[in-house]
Design a protein around this motif. Structure first.
Motif, PDB file in Angstrom:
ATOM      1  N   MET A 186     -10.967  -6.700   8.542  1.00 51.09           N
ATOM      2  CA  MET A 186     -11.855  -7.305   7.540  1.00 51.09           C
ATOM      3  C   MET A 186     -11.074  -8.324   6.703  1.00 51.09           C
ATOM      4  SD  MET A 186     -14.511  -5.289   5.050  1.00 51.09           S
ATOM      5  CE  MET A 186     -14.019  -3.776   5.839  1.00 51.09           C
ATOM      6  N   ASN A 187     -11.772  -9.354   6.268  1.00 45.12           N
ATOM      7  CA  ASN A 187     -11.136 -10.386   5.450  1.00 45.12           C
ATOM      8  C   ASN A 187     -10.671  -9.828   4.100  1.00 45.12           C
ATOM      9  OD1 ASN A 187     -10.527 -12.657   3.940  1.00 45.12           O
ATOM     10  ND2 ASN A 187     -12.105 -13.881   4.957  1.00 45.12           N
ATOM     11  N   ILE A 188      -9.446 -10.153   3.725  1.00 45.87           N
ATOM     12  CA  ILE A 188      -8.909  -9.633   2.464  1.00 45.87           C
ATOM     13  C   ILE A 188      -9.718 -10.115   1.257  1.00 45.87           C
ATOM     14  CG2 ILE A 188      -7.177 -11.481   2.331  1.00 45.87           C
ATOM     15  CD1 ILE A 188      -5.362  -9.389   0.902  1.00 45.87           C
ATOM     16  N   ALA A 189     -10.306 -11.315   1.378  1.00 50.82           N
ATOM     17  CA  ALA A 189     -11.078 -11.857   0.259  1.00 50.82           C
ATOM     18  C   ALA A 189     -12.221 -10.915  -0.115  1.00 50.82           C
ATOM     19  CB  ALA A 189     -11.620 -13.233   0.624  1.00 50.82           C
ATOM     20  N   LEU A 190     -12.838 -10.322   0.904  1.00 50.41           N
ATOM     21  CA  LEU A 190     -13.960  -9.418   0.673  1.00 50.41           C
ATOM     22  C   LEU A 190     -13.517  -8.207  -0.149  1.00 50.41           C
ATOM     23  CD1 LEU A 190     -16.785  -9.902   1.648  1.00 50.41           C
ATOM     24  CD2 LEU A 190     -16.343  -8.430   3.611  1.00 50.41           C
ATOM     25  N   TYR A 191     -12.395  -7.627   0.246  1.00 44.04           N
ATOM     26  CA  TYR A 191     -11.840  -6.488  -0.499  1.00 44.04           C
ATOM     27  C   TYR A 191     -11.562  -6.865  -1.953  1.00 44.04           C
ATOM     28  CZ  TYR A 191     -10.666  -3.726   3.704  1.00 44.04           C
ATOM     29  OH  TYR A 191     -10.691  -2.983   4.849  1.00 44.04           O
ATOM     30  N   VAL A 239       3.204  -4.040   2.067  1.00 40.07           N
ATOM     31  CA  VAL A 239       2.095  -3.616   2.930  1.00 40.07           C
ATOM     32  C   VAL A 239       1.416  -4.812   3.604  1.00 40.07           C
ATOM     33  CG1 VAL A 239       1.668  -1.484   1.636  1.00 40.07           C
ATOM     34  CG2 VAL A 239       0.328  -3.539   1.089  1.00 40.07           C
ATOM     35  N   GLY A 240       2.046  -5.994   3.503  1.00 41.01           N
ATOM     36  CA  GLY A 240       1.560  -7.134   4.282  1.00 41.01           C
ATOM     37  C   GLY A 240       0.605  -8.063   3.542  1.00 41.01           C
ATOM     38  N   ILE A 241       0.552  -7.972   2.217  1.00 39.16           N
ATOM     39  CA  ILE A 241      -0.311  -8.871   1.441  1.00 39.16           C
ATOM     40  C   ILE A 241       0.535 -10.055   0.958  1.00 39.16           C
ATOM     41  CG2 ILE A 241      -1.658  -9.056  -0.704  1.00 39.16           C
ATOM     42  CD1 ILE A 241      -2.459  -6.088  -0.180  1.00 39.16           C
ATOM     43  N   SER A 242      -0.029 -11.273   1.034  1.00 40.67           N
ATOM     44  CA  SER A 242       0.763 -12.450   0.673  1.00 40.67           C
ATOM     45  C   SER A 242       0.970 -12.533  -0.847  1.00 40.67           C
ATOM     46  CB  SER A 242       0.049 -13.714   1.151  1.00 40.67           C
ATOM     47  OG  SER A 242      -1.105 -13.921   0.366  1.00 40.67           O
ATOM     48  N   ILE A 243       1.941 -13.367  -1.242  1.00 37.15           N
ATOM     49  CA  ILE A 243       2.233 -13.552  -2.669  1.00 37.15           C
ATOM     50  C   ILE A 243       0.991 -14.035  -3.402  1.00 37.15           C
ATOM     51  CG2 ILE A 243       3.631 -14.856  -4.325  1.00 37.15           C
ATOM     52  CD1 ILE A 243       5.760 -15.095  -2.057  1.00 37.15           C
ATOM     53  N   LEU A 244       0.282 -14.994  -2.773  1.00 34.44           N
ATOM     54  CA  LEU A 244      -0.903 -15.567  -3.401  1.00 34.44           C
ATOM     55  C   LEU A 244      -1.986 -14.515  -3.607  1.00 34.44           C
ATOM     56  CD1 LEU A 244      -2.303 -18.151  -4.426  1.00 34.44           C
ATOM     57  CD2 LEU A 244      -3.294 -18.381  -2.144  1.00 34.44           C
ATOM     58  N   TRP A 245      -2.273 -13.720  -2.583  1.00 33.77           N
ATOM     59  CA  TRP A 245      -3.308 -12.699  -2.708  1.00 33.77           C
ATOM     60  C   TRP A 245      -2.901 -11.616  -3.700  1.00 33.77           C
ATOM     61  CZ3 TRP A 245      -8.148 -13.237  -2.116  1.00 33.77           C
ATOM     62  CH2 TRP A 245      -8.671 -14.095  -1.138  1.00 33.77           C
ATOM     63  N   ALA A 292      -4.431  -2.132   3.086  1.00 35.09           N
ATOM     64  CA  ALA A 292      -3.370  -1.984   4.092  1.00 35.09           C
ATOM     65  C   ALA A 292      -3.848  -1.211   5.319  1.00 35.09           C
ATOM     66  CB  ALA A 292      -2.152  -1.302   3.467  1.00 35.09           C
ATOM     67  N   VAL A 293      -4.654  -0.174   5.096  1.00 41.17           N
ATOM     68  CA  VAL A 293      -5.107   0.631   6.242  1.00 41.17           C
ATOM     69  C   VAL A 293      -6.472   0.174   6.752  1.00 41.17           C
ATOM     70  CG1 VAL A 293      -3.795   2.667   5.513  1.00 41.17           C
ATOM     71  CG2 VAL A 293      -6.179   2.430   4.795  1.00 41.17           C
ATOM     72  N   GLY A 294      -7.021  -0.903   6.180  1.00 40.79           N
ATOM     73  CA  GLY A 294      -8.319  -1.406   6.635  1.00 40.79           C
ATOM     74  C   GLY A 294      -9.462  -0.448   6.339  1.00 40.79           C
ATOM     75  N   GLY A 295      -9.450   0.162   5.159  1.00 39.22           N
ATOM     76  CA  GLY A 295     -10.521   1.087   4.768  1.00 39.22           C
ATOM     77  C   GLY A 295     -11.857   0.383   4.577  1.00 39.22           C
ATOM     78  N   THR A 296     -12.902   1.186   4.328  1.00 35.23           N
ATOM     79  CA  THR A 296     -14.233   0.598   4.168  1.00 35.23           C
ATOM     80  C   THR A 296     -14.438   0.086   2.734  1.00 35.23           C
ATOM     81  OG1 THR A 296     -15.189   2.689   3.469  1.00 35.23           O
ATOM     82  CG2 THR A 296     -15.188   2.237   5.826  1.00 35.23           C
ATOM     83  N   LEU A 297     -15.449  -0.768   2.569  1.00 36.51           N
ATOM     84  CA  LEU A 297     -15.752  -1.290   1.234  1.00 36.51           C
ATOM     85  C   LEU A 297     -16.340  -0.204   0.334  1.00 36.51           C
ATOM     86  CD1 LEU A 297     -17.133  -4.847   2.038  1.00 36.51           C
ATOM     87  CD2 LEU A 297     -14.888  -4.230   1.142  1.00 36.51           C
TER      88      LEU A 297
END
Lengths: 98, 231
Positions: A1-6, B33-39, B61-66
Motif C-alpha cells: 500500500m502507498n505510504i501516503a495513504l497510511y 524500518v525503510g521509511i525515507s527521511i522526507l516521509w 513497516a509490516v504493511g498492516g491494514t488502514l
C-alpha cells in the motif's frame, strides 16, 4: 500500500481526536465533580508519565537519579521550567562522565 | 499581544529541546524500518505525537491494514480528547473557531501540561508560540535523526533523555508544595503508574498513564472538590 495513504489516515485520525472536543466544548462545565477532575488531571498525567519513567530516561539509573534529584530540588525552589529541565540534563551528563 | 507569542516561545523551548532528542530517536527508527527521511519528517509534521507515530511506523513497516492504523491511533491518542476538553475551559475570548481549528493541531502531553499550568486564560498567540517552537523541535529532530542518527555522542543523547521529565517535575512540584490536594493526587497517580510498570505489565504505557491519571483525579475530585476560587 502507498505510504501516503497510511500517513494521511494517521494524521487525520490524530487531528480529529484533538480538534473535535477543542472546537465543540464551548460552555463552561457546571458539574463540580467534572471541574475538579479536570483541575487535577494535568498534574496526574504528568506525574504518571514521569514516575517511574524518569529513572529509565537516560539508560543509566545513577545518572537518572542525579538528574531527578537536581530537578526536584530546583523545582522545589520554583525555578523556571527551562532552568530545571536543562540543569537536570546537565547533571545527568556530568554524572555520566564518572 | 506580541509578548504573548514570545512568552509561548520561551515556554516552548524546553519542550522543543525534549522533542528534539525524542524525535531524533523516532527518525533513526523510521529509517531503520525503510521509511525515507522526507516521509519520516512529514509524519512528524502532521502528527506531532511520539507514541502514535512509533506505533504507526510499525504498522507501515509490516504493511498492516488502514483499519488497524485507525484503531491504534484512536486508542493511543484518545487522551488528547480529554486534554482538549480541559484546555477548552480556559481559553481566552479571542479564541474563535478558526483559532480553535488551528491550535488543536498542537495539543500534546507536554504542551497541554504547560498550558494548563498557566494562571491566565490561554490566548491564541500564546498557544501558537508554544506550538510553533515545539513543532520545529519535533520535525527537525526527526529529520536530523533520520539523516545522521549516529553522529551525536551517546553521552549527550542519553543525558537529553531526561530533559522532558525535568520539565514535568518543574510543573508538578510547585503546586504540589502549595496544595495538599494536588500533592496527594500526584503521589497517588505516581504510585498507580509504578504498579502498572512492575505488576500489570500487559497494559501498554500509554494506557497505564491514562488509567493512573483518571483514578488519581477521580479520587481527588471526590475527596477534595475544587471551588470556583482556586481554579
Amino acid at each position: 500500500m502507498n505510504i501516503a495513504l497510511y500517513v494521511i489516515v494517521m494524521a487525520v485520525v490524530t487531528y480529529l481526536i484533538r480538534m473535535i472536543p477543542f472546537v465543540f466544548f464551548r460552555k463552561k462545565i457546571k458539574s463540580k465533580f467534572f471541574r475538579s477532575f479536570l483541575y487535577y488531571i494535568p498534574y496526574a498525567v504528568l506525574s504518571a508519565m514521569t514516575i517511574p519513567a524518569i529513572f529509565y530516561s537516560t539508560g543509566n539509573i545513577i545518572t537518572a537519579i542525579a538528574g531527578t534529584v537536581t530537578a526536584f530540588v530546583l523545582s522545589y525552589f520554583n525555578l523556571p521550567l527551562i532552568v530545571v529541565a536543562l540543569s537536570a540534563t546537565a547533571m545527568a551528563f556530568i554524572a555520566g562522565l564518572f | 499581544m506580541k509578548s504573548d507569542f514570545l512568552r509561548g516561545i520561551s515556554h516552548g523551548i524546553p519542550i522543543a529541546l525534549g522533542y528534539l532528542s525524542v524525535s531524533f530517536g523516532f527518525g533513526i527508527k523510521a529509517v531503520s524500518v525503510g521509511i525515507s527521511i522526507l516521509w519520516a519528517s512529514l509524519i512528524s509534521a502532521t502528527n506531532l505525537t511520539s507514541a502514535g507515530q512509533t506505533a504507526g511506523i510499525d504498522i507501515i513497516a509490516v504493511g498492516g491494514t488502514l483499519i488497524e492504523m485507525i484503531l491504534v491511533q484512536l486508542t493511543i491518542n484518545i487522551r488528547y480528547s480529554l486534554m482538549a476538553i480541559s484546555l477548552s475551559q480556559k481559553l481566552d475570548k479571542n479564541f474563535t473557531l478558526l483559532h480553535r481549528l488551528v491550535a488543536s493541531y498542537g495539543i500534546t502531553d507536554e504542551i497541554f501540561g504547560v498550558c494548563s499550568a498557566q494562571k491566565e486564560k490561554l490566548t491564541p498567540l500564546y498557544m501558537y508560540g508554544i506550538i510553533l517552537i515545539s513543532a520545529i523541535g519535533w520535525v527537525s529532530g526527526t529529520a536530523l535523526g533520520a539523516t545522521a542518527g549516529q553522529l551525536l555522542p551517546e553521552s549527550v543523547s542519553n543525558a537529553l533523555g531526561i530533559v522532558l521529565y525535568g520539565m514535568f517535575m518543574a510543573i508538578i512540584i510547585p503546586p504540589a508544595r502549595r496544595q495538599k490536594s494536588v500533592l496527594i493526587v500526584v503521589i497517588l497517580s505516581a504510585l498507580t503508574s509504578i504498579l502498572f510498570k512492575y505488576l500489570f505489565t500487559a497494559v501498554s504505557s500509554g494506557f497505564a498513564v491514562i488509567i493512573s491519571a483518571v483514578i488519581a483525579s477521580v479520587v481527588g475530585a471526590i475527596v477534595f472538590p475544587v471551588g470556583e476560587e482556586n481554579e
